[in-house]
Scaffold this active site. Structure first.
Site, PDB file in Angstrom:
ATOM      1  N   ARG A 163      -2.189  -0.581  -2.927  1.00  0.00           N
ATOM      2  CA  ARG A 163      -2.065  -0.782  -1.371  1.00  0.00           C
ATOM      3  C   ARG A 163      -1.710  -2.160  -0.722  1.00  0.00           C
ATOM      4  O   ARG A 163      -2.436  -2.545   0.124  1.00  0.00           O
ATOM      5  CB  ARG A 163      -3.602  -0.257  -1.041  1.00  0.00           C
ATOM      6  CG  ARG A 163      -3.845   1.150  -1.358  1.00  0.00           C
ATOM      7  CD  ARG A 163      -2.860   2.319  -0.828  1.00  0.00           C
ATOM      8  NE  ARG A 163      -3.438   3.414  -1.476  1.00  0.00           N
ATOM      9  CZ  ARG A 163      -2.989   4.062  -2.477  1.00  0.00           C
ATOM     10  NH1 ARG A 163      -2.366   3.118  -3.500  1.00  0.00           N
ATOM     11  NH2 ARG A 163      -3.332   5.099  -3.214  1.00  0.00           N
ATOM     12  N   SER A 237      -8.013   7.169   3.939  1.00  0.00           N
ATOM     13  CA  SER A 237      -8.964   6.238   3.089  1.00  0.00           C
ATOM     14  C   SER A 237      -9.366   4.812   3.834  1.00  0.00           C
ATOM     15  O   SER A 237      -8.081   4.329   4.294  1.00  0.00           O
ATOM     16  CB  SER A 237      -8.728   6.030   1.769  1.00  0.00           C
ATOM     17  OG  SER A 237      -8.492   6.991   1.097  1.00  0.00           O
ATOM     18  N   GLU A 333      -8.787  -1.094   3.770  1.00  0.00           N
ATOM     19  CA  GLU A 333      -7.308  -0.636   3.608  1.00  0.00           C
ATOM     20  C   GLU A 333      -6.228  -0.395   4.835  1.00  0.00           C
ATOM     21  O   GLU A 333      -5.429  -0.858   5.029  1.00  0.00           O
ATOM     22  CB  GLU A 333      -7.128   0.756   3.020  1.00  0.00           C
ATOM     23  CG  GLU A 333      -5.711   1.135   2.657  1.00  0.00           C
ATOM     24  CD  GLU A 333      -5.740   2.572   2.036  1.00  0.00           C
ATOM     25  OE1 GLU A 333      -6.371   2.804   1.122  1.00  0.00           O
ATOM     26  OE2 GLU A 333      -4.737   3.389   2.392  1.00  0.00           O
TER      27      GLU A 333
HETATM   28  C1  LIG Z   1      -5.160  11.940   6.954  1.00  0.00           C
HETATM   29  C2  LIG Z   1      -4.417  10.614   6.123  1.00  0.00           C
HETATM   30  C3  LIG Z   1      -4.136  10.635   4.941  1.00  0.00           C
HETATM   31  C4  LIG Z   1      -3.510   9.427   4.412  1.00  0.00           C
HETATM   32  N1  LIG Z   1      -3.296   9.632   2.945  1.00  0.00           N
HETATM   33  C5  LIG Z   1      -2.965   8.363   2.310  1.00  0.00           C
HETATM   34  C6  LIG Z   1      -2.500   8.410   0.948  1.00  0.00           C
HETATM   35  O1  LIG Z   1      -2.820   9.342   0.284  1.00  0.00           O
HETATM   36  N2  LIG Z   1      -2.011   7.263   0.371  1.00  0.00           N
HETATM   37  C7  LIG Z   1      -1.677   6.305   1.135  1.00  0.00           C
HETATM   38  O2  LIG Z   1      -1.254   5.171   0.428  1.00  0.00           O
HETATM   39  N3  LIG Z   1      -1.953   6.268   2.380  1.00  0.00           N
HETATM   40  C8  LIG Z   1      -2.443   7.422   2.950  1.00  0.00           C
HETATM   41  N4  LIG Z   1      -2.749   7.194   4.347  1.00  0.00           N
HETATM   42  C9  LIG Z   1      -2.065   5.834   5.158  1.00  0.00           C
HETATM   43  C10 LIG Z   1      -1.146   6.118   5.779  1.00  0.00           C
HETATM   44  O3  LIG Z   1      -0.689   7.551   5.992  1.00  0.00           O
HETATM   45  C11 LIG Z   1       0.022   5.155   5.125  1.00  0.00           C
HETATM   46  O4  LIG Z   1      -0.282   3.742   5.135  1.00  0.00           O
HETATM   47  C12 LIG Z   1       1.298   5.185   6.231  1.00  0.00           C
HETATM   48  O5  LIG Z   1       2.213   4.683   5.196  1.00  0.00           O
HETATM   49  C13 LIG Z   1       1.370   4.591   7.433  1.00  0.00           C
HETATM   50  O6  LIG Z   1       2.513   4.797   8.078  1.00  0.00           O
HETATM   51  P1  LIG Z   1       2.671   4.773   9.492  1.00  0.00           P
HETATM   52  O7  LIG Z   1       4.039   4.925   9.895  1.00  0.00           O
HETATM   53  O8  LIG Z   1       1.624   5.749  10.267  1.00  0.00           O
HETATM   54  O9  LIG Z   1       2.196   3.055   9.524  1.00  0.00           O
HETATM   55  P2  LIG Z   1       1.342   2.586  11.211  1.00  0.00           P
HETATM   56  O10 LIG Z   1       0.118   3.095  11.221  1.00  0.00           O
HETATM   57  O11 LIG Z   1       2.155   2.696  12.358  1.00  0.00           O
HETATM   58  O12 LIG Z   1       1.428   0.964  10.605  1.00  0.00           O
HETATM   59  C14 LIG Z   1       0.893   0.381   9.631  1.00  0.00           C
HETATM   60  C15 LIG Z   1       0.970  -0.995   9.582  1.00  0.00           C
HETATM   61  O13 LIG Z   1       2.574  -1.145   9.185  1.00  0.00           O
HETATM   62  C16 LIG Z   1       3.185  -2.026  10.046  1.00  0.00           C
HETATM   63  N5  LIG Z   1       4.570  -1.390  10.201  1.00  0.00           N
HETATM   64  C17 LIG Z   1       4.681  -0.012  10.532  1.00  0.00           C
HETATM   65  N6  LIG Z   1       6.056   0.102  10.579  1.00  0.00           N
HETATM   66  C18 LIG Z   1       6.697  -1.057  10.144  1.00  0.00           C
HETATM   67  C19 LIG Z   1       8.076  -1.629   9.772  1.00  0.00           C
HETATM   68  N7  LIG Z   1       9.046  -0.540  10.268  1.00  0.00           N
HETATM   69  N8  LIG Z   1       8.084  -2.642   9.794  1.00  0.00           N
HETATM   70  C20 LIG Z   1       7.253  -3.583   9.629  1.00  0.00           C
HETATM   71  N9  LIG Z   1       5.793  -3.403   9.815  1.00  0.00           N
HETATM   72  C21 LIG Z   1       5.728  -1.872   9.974  1.00  0.00           C
HETATM   73  C22 LIG Z   1       2.255  -1.986  11.266  1.00  0.00           C
HETATM   74  O14 LIG Z   1       2.525  -2.981  12.325  1.00  0.00           O
HETATM   75  C23 LIG Z   1       0.746  -1.839  10.851  1.00  0.00           C
HETATM   76  O15 LIG Z   1       0.460  -2.859  10.498  1.00  0.00           O
HETATM   77  C24 LIG Z   1      -3.343   8.406   4.980  1.00  0.00           C
HETATM   78  C25 LIG Z   1      -3.531   8.406   6.557  1.00  0.00           C
HETATM   79  C26 LIG Z   1      -4.030   9.535   6.909  1.00  0.00           C
HETATM   80  C27 LIG Z   1      -4.224   9.520   8.582  1.00  0.00           C
END
Ligand SMILES: Cc1cc2nc3c(=O)[nH]c(=O)nc-3n(C[C@H](O)[C@H](O)[C@H](O)COP(=O)(O)OP(=O)(O)OC[C@H]3O[C@@H](n4cnc5c(N)ncnc54)[C@H](O)[C@@H]3O)c2cc1C
Length: 337
Positions: A163, A237, A333
């Site tokens: 992670r 998580s 995380e």
């Molecule tokens: C129900 C649920 C289940 C999940 N299960 C998992 C799982 O099984 N495994 C797992 O690893 N994660 C899981 N996650 C966490 C999440 O889905 C991941 O971390 C996902 O990659 C986040 O994507 P996002 O676009 O929503 O990021 P955001 O929440 O929008 O951003 C996350 C971080 O990345 C930065 N960021 C976003 N996009 C960019 C970009 N293009 N360039 C630079 N920085 C950027 C943001 O500034 C922030 O710091 C889960 C979340 C939920 C709600």
């Protein structure tokens, strides 16, 4: 163009009602560059936003939120064993998984239904059910905010960990990830190392699974286990699974004989943070309109109307309690904003 004072409630899966001083979305690299240039004069703090599924907004954001909407998926190269597929950062991760399965390309089926965008996936090396993005990662393109230059990062430059990547640590806040290229298989190595997948396949009467079968199994497991953010605000998580020394583990095991553990090598053991939190009595604990999910001790939830600082304070109480009981420092995380 910026919008002023935009509510972010529908832009984060915790459903927290915080405002951004300024908000803009970009659908091309040029639009992004123009927005960054405009910001040069005022130097507002930036928040890159994908699906908002891995952030906790603890207060209004006194800066510029940039919502990534760079779309497009294309095959950029091919050899006997692989197709190299580039996806732009604004694509939904799960849409990319569905694209791969539809085109019979393997390697990301175990990562089905993870919320969020392609661009955020390498940020924390998303992982689930025995697979991680680093297993199929070739390279990514990112824009250096300070210079406006585009750079390519190969596998080793991303310094992936559990992670983790360099973008969540040393290079935090310095780059906008624009696209990611994955090396996807034509001849598949089905990965059912995670026990629950085998059970789900058995219940579907499948003995020689395809990548589509594995994806369907993962989707059904996730839907049965994890709360849907559309119904209950959450960010998956909240904490990472801690890794401790084998020596410390042996001492803990004497006190807690049923402690869930996954040996990594002779010197290190990974523990299940969910087990530690559950065993400490937190699972299902509800404080007004927020709490710890009743079935998933790792998942903190907003039942509606909670604030980010409520949830942050709860996470701190859990960290303190885990330290007191087991002497272990859990790590969050989720990105705290
Ligand atoms: C129900 C649920 C289940 C999940 N299960 C998992 C799982 O099984 N495994 C797992 O690893 N994660 C899981 N996650 C966490 C999440 O889905 C991941 O971390 C996902 O990659 C986040 O994507 P996002 O676009 O929503 O990021 P955001 O929440 O929008 O951003 C996350 C971080 O990345 C930065 N960021 C976003 N996009 C960019 C970009 N293009 N360039 C630079 N920085 C950027 C943001 O500034 C922030 O710091 C889960 C979340 C939920 C709600």
């Amino acid at each position: 163009m910026f919008k002023i004072n935009v509510n972010l409630q529908s832009h984060n899966t915790f459903g927290l009602s915080c405002n951004a001083k300024k908000y803009a979305s970009f659908g091309s690299v040029n639009e992004l560059k123009n927005l960054l240039q405009e910001n040069e004069t005022v130097k507002d703090e930036l928040l890159l936003l994908g699906g908002g599924s891995n952030i906790l907004l603890t207060k209004d954001f006194d800066g510029l939120v940039l919502k990534n909407q760079l779309m497009g998926i294309e095959v950029v190269a091919e050899d006997d064993n692989y197709k190299y597929v580039k996806a732009n950062a604004g694509e939904l991760w799960h849409d990319f998984v569905l694209y791969a399965i539809k085109n019979n390309l393997g390697g990301i089926e175990n990562l089905s239904l993870i919320p969020g965008s392609v661009g955020a996936a390498p940020m924390q090396n998303i992982g689930a059910y025995g697979a991680e993005i680093k297993d199929v990662f070739l390279e990514l393109e990112a824009l250096h905010i300070a210079t406006g230059k585009t750079q390519t990062f190969n596998h080793s430059a991303c310094e992936f960990g559990y992670r983790e990547s360099v973008f969540k640590r040393e290079l935090k806040g310095q780059y906008v990830i624009l696209s990611m290229t994955l090396k996807l298989t034509k001849k598949h190595a089905i990965n059912t190392s995670y026990g629950a997948i085998n059970k789900a396949l058995e219940s579907m009467n499948i003995t020689s699974p395809t990548i589509k079968n594995v994806s369907d199994a993962v989707i059904s497991i996730r839907q049965s286990k994890l709360p849907d953010p559309k119904k209950i605000g959450n960010s998956g998580s909240f904490f990472k699974n801690p890794v401790i020394s084998t020596e410390k583990f042996k001492t803990l095991q004497k006190e807690f004989p049923t402690i869930a553990n996954y040996p990594i090598d002779a010197n290190q053991v990974k523990l299940a943070a969910g087990w530690l939190i559950d065993n400490a009595g937190w699972k299902g604990k509800r404080i007004g309109n927020y709490g710890v999910h009743e079935n998933q001790a790792l998942v903190l939830v907003n039942y509606g109307g909670a604030t980010g600082s409520d949830i942050f304070n709860l996470s701190q109480d859990i960290l303190d309690s885990i330290k007191d009981i087991y002497g272990i420092d859990l790590e969050r995380e989720v990105n705290i904003i």
